[in-house]
Design a protein around this motif. Structure first.
Motif, PDB file in Angstrom:
ATOM      1  N   TYR A   1      10.465   5.242   0.703  1.00  0.00           N
ATOM      2  CA  TYR A   1      11.033   5.423  -0.626  1.00  0.00           C
ATOM      3  C   TYR A   1      11.682   4.168  -1.176  1.00  0.00           C
ATOM      4  O   TYR A   1      11.679   3.941  -2.381  1.00  0.00           O
ATOM      5  N   GLU A   2      12.239   3.337  -0.307  1.00  0.00           N
ATOM      6  CA  GLU A   2      12.989   2.169  -0.764  1.00  0.00           C
ATOM      7  C   GLU A   2      12.117   0.912  -0.764  1.00  0.00           C
ATOM      8  O   GLU A   2      11.674   0.457   0.285  1.00  0.00           O
ATOM      9  N   GLY A   3      11.899   0.356  -1.956  1.00  0.00           N
ATOM     10  CA  GLY A   3      11.170  -0.900  -2.035  1.00  0.00           C
ATOM     11  C   GLY A   3      11.867  -2.022  -1.299  1.00  0.00           C
ATOM     12  O   GLY A   3      11.223  -2.929  -0.758  1.00  0.00           O
ATOM     13  N   SER A   4      13.204  -1.963  -1.240  1.00  0.00           N
ATOM     14  CA  SER A   4      13.964  -2.995  -0.535  1.00  0.00           C
ATOM     15  C   SER A   4      13.717  -2.964   0.962  1.00  0.00           C
ATOM     16  O   SER A   4      13.968  -3.942   1.662  1.00  0.00           O
ATOM     17  N   ASP A   5      13.225  -1.845   1.482  1.00  0.00           N
ATOM     18  CA  ASP A   5      12.870  -1.723   2.896  1.00  0.00           C
ATOM     19  C   ASP A   5      11.390  -1.997   3.126  1.00  0.00           C
ATOM     20  O   ASP A   5      10.863  -1.732   4.205  1.00  0.00           O
ATOM     21  N   GLY A   6      10.716  -2.514   2.108  1.00  0.00           N
ATOM     22  CA  GLY A   6       9.293  -2.822   2.231  1.00  0.00           C
ATOM     23  C   GLY A   6       8.376  -1.662   1.933  1.00  0.00           C
ATOM     24  O   GLY A   6       7.177  -1.735   2.193  1.00  0.00           O
ATOM     25  N   GLY A   7       8.924  -0.587   1.369  1.00  0.00           N
ATOM     26  CA  GLY A   7       8.100   0.581   1.082  1.00  0.00           C
ATOM     27  C   GLY A   7       7.476   0.537  -0.294  1.00  0.00           C
ATOM     28  O   GLY A   7       7.831  -0.294  -1.137  1.00  0.00           O
TER      29      GLY A   7
ATOM     30  N   PRO B   1       0.821  -1.214   0.000  1.00  0.00           N
ATOM     31  CA  PRO B   1       0.000   0.000   0.000  1.00  0.00           C
ATOM     32  C   PRO B   1       0.856   1.266   0.000  1.00  0.00           C
ATOM     33  O   PRO B   1       1.977   1.275   0.508  1.00  0.00           O
ATOM     34  N   ILE B   2       0.302   2.332  -0.538  1.00  0.00           N
ATOM     35  CA  ILE B   2       0.995   3.620  -0.525  1.00  0.00           C
ATOM     36  C   ILE B   2       1.063   4.174   0.890  1.00  0.00           C
ATOM     37  O   ILE B   2       2.044   4.796   1.282  1.00  0.00           O
ATOM     38  N   VAL B   3       0.006   3.965   1.672  1.00  0.00           N
ATOM     39  CA  VAL B   3      -0.087   4.471   3.038  1.00  0.00           C
ATOM     40  C   VAL B   3      -0.242   3.297   3.992  1.00  0.00           C
ATOM     41  O   VAL B   3      -1.128   2.461   3.813  1.00  0.00           O
TER      42      VAL B   3
END
Length: 575
Positions: A409-415, A396-398
């Motif tokens: 910002y980082e997809g690697s951090d689960g964002g 999710p965005i939020v």
């Protein structure tokens, strides 16, 4: 526009008498060096209880930049008001910038009074400060700031050279935060009320900065100090820019009656490109003022500086490194995107990085909207389709949590990563088509300014959140749109529009995550004629000729699951 005068004076700043740090070329830091602690790389997230007691009134920053040794020296004078009793002062500062002296309210402290093992500077106060009391900390530091690996996606200093071999340097710190360069409160709501900057650079170089230029001081050794002042700056928007710049200046007569100074600082060898870019300033300003509202920092300036990296939304001195390239948009998308953050990021700042999409979703959406403003629907649709294939829908965005910038910002951090840009823009595209232009821009205006009638002088930078925006949309439309934002922002999967056709009966049904309601109206084209279905309850059945040619959502106004996009993304991932 009146230019600041250059005045020769004696050494008036503490930084001018600090000893130089002598490094040879062999010891200059490589990209990614010196290493950072986890604390310094963390920007935002839950606020430290001691920092939550502070209201940041004023930062006076005297920073000397030494391109040859890639070092800086600084004296930061920070003024706080206590929101609760204080016995210590806690600020963020990268430990690569060791502190040599601290004074509290003018009284020097012993070296044992402070520590900074991991990038959080803890100062024992010589006396308690009661609620409402003031405390002024004067902090002297120097060292080698972290060098960015791949700015602006990775933060730090970028040390470079111009084509003629002269020093060219710039900072960026959105991800890791302001503590890479100066002692600050490294979270979004840690904005100082004002920042005064005194940037000292070698002879022959200039230092374009945030806010209003107060004057340029000539030092006896040939260096110059550039004095700037900015009100309510975003914490990551304070920037260092050093180079042999030339300048284009002008003024914009706003539709709100005020006159806004415009400045573009560029490398002299790029004059032709700079002049083309400068010609875009006034029309871009007019677009934003016509559709969103008055330029938030008209009393200071609209400023852009050429940098040795792509770009960043540094308040009133946006970084630009797009090489003045033409694009299909007919305008410079990078300049327009960074400039959009003066509204969505600097005037309106997300109080929690979890609401980062309010910066980047709106910022990204402004490019197709500007294309539509200039050239019409065809170019708008093309730019929206380019974004559509980049939506990942992994998380999710939020999230509903207090997050750091990197966690978002980082997809690697689960964002959600890039989805705060592209999915955010498509959510806004769908919303605008659902509620209409008037309501959409009214809602955006209230979000940015906190009022429906902004005029120069009747608003100030503010903090915002997703829930506040939802309430604004409900207020403007007179309807409940909680279901809309719940599905698009708080769920990863997109709603799916199912269709069933039997004889002369056509049924459309929204299938939303977790079976939640999703009554978004849908347009259909029946034998070339456009109809709009209310989809009350999330479905609707209509009668159509059995042999009719049906096109669902022919103008792609609704963000929904798309098999063609999924096939393309799967192919791209495998090649």
């Amino acid at each position: 526009m009146k230019r600041a005068s250059i005045v020769t004076v004696t050494k008036s700043f503490a930084l001018s008498i600090l000893p130089l740090v002598m490094l040879t070329a062999a010891t200059l830091p490589e990209k990614g060096q010196p290493p950072l602690t986890a604390q310094t790389m963390r920007s935002g997230g839950p606020i430290d209880p001691d920092q939550a007691k502070l209201h940041f009134d004023l930062a006076d920053l005297a920073i000397a930049v030494f391109p040859k040794t890639e070092t800086i020296e600084g004296t930061a004078t920070l003024t706080f008001t206590a929101k609760a009793p204080l016995d210590k002062l806690v600020v963020d500062l990268d430990r690569n910038l060791p502190v040599s002296a601290i004074a509290i309210d003018g009284t020097p402290l012993a070296r044992s009074a402070w520590s900074n093992p991991e990038g959080r500077l803890i100062i024992a106060l010589p006396h308690p400060v009661e609620t409402g009391g003031k405390v002024v900390a004067r902090i002297r530091y120097d060292g080698t700031p972290h060098v960015a690996v791949n700015a602006p996606w990775d933060d730090g200093m970028v040390w470079s050279q111009t084509p003629s071999g002269k020093p060219w340097a710039a900072s960026t710190d959105e991800g890791y935060g302001c503590d890479l360069f100066w002692p600050c409160l490294d979270f979004p709501t840690g904005e100082p009320g004002r920042v005064d900057m005194h940037i000292t650079v070698p002879a022959g170089l200039k230092a374009p900065g945030n806010g209003v230029l107060q004057g340029v001081t000539m030092l006896p050794d040939g260096r110059t100090t550039w004095n700037w002042s900015i009100t309510h700056p975003n914490t990551y928007a304070i920037a260092l820019n050093v180079g042999p710049y030339a300048e284009l200046t002008g003024s914009y007569k706003s539709r709100y009656g005020n006159t806004i100074p415009m400045q573009l600082w560029y490398l002299p060898s790029h004059k032709a490109g700079a002049e083309r870019l400068f010609s875009e300033f006034a029309p871009t300003l007019d677009f934003f003022e016509a559709n969103i509202g008055p330029y938030p920092f008209g009393a200071e300036k609209m400023g852009v500086v050429e940098t040795p990296y792509l770009g960043m939304e540094h308040q009133t001195i946006n970084a630009y490194g797009n090489h003045y390239k033409p694009g299909i948009e007919g305008f410079d998308w990078l300049f327009q995107h960074e400039f959009s953050h003066e509204w969505f990021g600097n005037q309106l700042t997300a109080a929690n990085w979890d609401d980062y999409w309010l910066h980047e979703g709106f910022g990204e959406y402004m490019q197709p909207l500007y294309a539509r403003w200039r050239s019409g629907e065809a170019l708008y649709d093309y730019l929206m389709q380019k974004m559509r294939v980049q939506i990942a829908n992994k998380v999710p965005i939020v999230s509903g949590k207090v997050l750091t910038e990197e966690q978002v910002y980082e997809g690697s951090d689960g964002g959600p990563g890039g989805d705060i840009y592209y999915k955010g823009a498509w959510v806004l595209h769908t919303l605008r088509n659902a509620i209409g232009d008037k309501a959409f821009f009214d809602a955006a205006r209230r979000l940015v300014y906190g009022r429906p009638d902004p005029k120069p002088g009747n608003f100030a930078p503010r903090y915002g959140a997703t829930d506040a925006f939802v309430k604004i949309v409900d207020q403007v439309t007179g309807k409940d749109y909680g279901w809309f934002f719940d599905i698009y922002l708080r769920h990863a999967a997109l709603p799916e529009l199912e269709q069933q056709r039997a004889g002369d009966r056509l049924t459309l049904r929204w299938k939303a995550p977790n079976g939640k309601p999703f009554p978004l109206p849908v347009e259909i084209q029946v034998n070339g004629k456009l109809r709009k279905l209310a989809m009350t309850g999330g479905s609707e059945t209509i009668t159509v000729p059995a042999d009719a040619h049906i096109v669902i959502d022919p103008y792609d106004r609704d963000l929904k699951r798309s098999e063609r996009v999924e096939r393309l993304r799967a192919w791209q991932a495998s090649h």
